[in-house]
Motif scaffolding. Structure first.
Motif, mmCIF file in Angstrom:
data_model
loop_
_atom_site.group_PDB
_atom_site.id
_atom_site.type_symbol
_atom_site.label_atom_id
_atom_site.label_comp_id
_atom_site.label_asym_id
_atom_site.label_seq_id
_atom_site.Cartn_x
_atom_site.Cartn_y
_atom_site.Cartn_z
ATOM 1 N N SER A 180 -22.141 24.033 -9.521
ATOM 2 C CA SER A 180 -21.756 23.302 -8.313
ATOM 3 C C SER A 180 -20.711 22.264 -8.671
ATOM 4 C CB SER A 180 -22.984 22.634 -7.666
ATOM 5 O OG SER A 180 -23.538 21.680 -8.557
ATOM 6 N N GLU A 191 -22.836 28.005 -1.515
ATOM 7 C CA GLU A 191 -23.306 27.139 -2.593
ATOM 8 C C GLU A 191 -24.825 27.168 -2.725
ATOM 9 O OE1 GLU A 191 -22.355 22.662 -4.344
ATOM 10 O OE2 GLU A 191 -21.891 23.152 -2.243
ATOM 11 N N PHE A 243 -16.712 28.166 -0.788
ATOM 12 C CA PHE A 243 -17.801 27.864 -1.716
ATOM 13 C C PHE A 243 -18.944 27.125 -1.019
ATOM 14 C CE2 PHE A 243 -19.801 25.455 -5.251
ATOM 15 C CZ PHE A 243 -20.191 26.541 -6.022
ATOM 16 N N LYS A 244 -18.611 26.287 -0.051
ATOM 17 C CA LYS A 244 -19.659 25.568 0.667
ATOM 18 C C LYS A 244 -20.575 26.533 1.411
ATOM 19 C CE LYS A 244 -18.960 21.215 -0.266
ATOM 20 N NZ LYS A 244 -20.015 20.402 -0.937
ATOM 21 N N VAL A 265 -20.825 32.469 -9.258
ATOM 22 C CA VAL A 265 -19.621 31.661 -9.029
ATOM 23 C C VAL A 265 -18.375 32.530 -9.184
ATOM 24 C CG1 VAL A 265 -18.287 29.669 -9.811
ATOM 25 C CG2 VAL A 265 -20.793 29.570 -9.792
#
Length: 280
Positions: free
Chosen positions: A120, A17, A13-14, A26
């Protein structure tokens, strides 16, 4: 760490993001991460259904993966090409995974607003029901199509040594069909103390002339206990309810020793030319 089912999600995810623009992004990132955990590698965007052999395989999402309203991503697993479609429709994200060589397709539909809360943060904040989503993705989207590939390969190269003994589709050899009173296998013969009536009608490999669903009371049988009174050979126990009035239609105990049994029915039609002068 490897035993943690969410291992690797934070790192995945980083990397995307900053690209997240909407809640469906997402979800697609979460789907991508689940695919990579199963060994899938991304080879770009688009729906091109052929491989050149020079594609760069990556665990990362490609550039411009979420530029369009809908998503089309390409993956490789065991040198087979898969195309992942994500379609936004009426508040849901419909996800299809297609294997290009045999056109096998799996799909799952996820409610966008009901699944993703934030854009986030940690997974518990992003998707409070992430465990259920992961379970549905593995059960409905990933496992059916990957297990299909494995099953097809085993079918093409069968190995009798690998056939499980409890396969319900496997017909056992006739030598193994022995009476087992405690068995619940429908292919087994009935217990020895039960009359084996109608077995041959259930067995497609039964020898000819071995009997059927019609019970022949005149056939010699050694497994009848206490036959009782009535027709030659006796009636099976329980044929006459206790206390019921019953007029025997044969000599008690069967025919006399040494005598030939009478015919089944004294009212049968006489043979041609027979005249007993009964009306004279």
């Amino acid at each position: 760490m490897a035993s943690n089912p969410l291992y690797g999600w934070d790192l995945t995810f980083k990397t995307v993001e900053r690209d997240i623009k909407r809640k469906s992004d997402v979800l697609m990132a979460f789907v991508h991460w689940n695919l990579t955990k199963k060994g899938f590698r991304n080879v770009g965007v688009g729906d091109e259904s052929t491989l050149t052999g020079h594609e760069e395989k990556s665990e990362l999402l490609p550039t411009a993966w979420n530029e369009n309203e809908n998503y089309v991503l390409r993956y490789v697993l065991d040198d087979k090409l898969y195309i992942l479609h994500g379609l936004n429709s009426d508040g849901s994200l419909i996800i299809n995974l297609m294997k290009t060589d045999d056109l096998a397709v799996t799909n799952v539909a996820l409610s966008i607003e009901g699944t993703v809360n934030e854009l986030s943060g940690p997974i518990d904040k992003l998707m409070p029901n992430h465990k259920e989503v992961m379970y549905n993705l593995i059960r409905d989207l990933i496992n059916p199509i990957t297990n299909r590939s494995t099953t097809s390969a085993q079918t093409q190269t069968p190995n009798q040594g690998n056939i499980p003994h409890d396969d319900p589709l496997r017909i056992p050899s006739r030598s193994s069909m022995i009476p087992r009173p405690d068995s619940h296998n429908l292919w087994d013969l009935p217990p020895a103390h039960m009359p084996n009536i109608g077995r041959s009608d259930l067995d497609p490999f039964a020898p000819v002339g071995s009997g059927g669903m019609l019970f022949n009371p005149f056939q010699p049988r050694r497994d009848l206990e206490n036959p009782g009174l009535g027709i030659p050979g006796g009636l099976p126990r329980g044929s006459v309810p206790p206390g019921a009035r019953f007029d025997p239609f044969g000599p008690p105990g069967g025919p006399m020793p040494g005598r030939r049994p009478p015919p089944p029915d004294a009212d049968h039609l006489p043979p041609p030319g027979f005249n007993d002068n009964m009306f004279m």
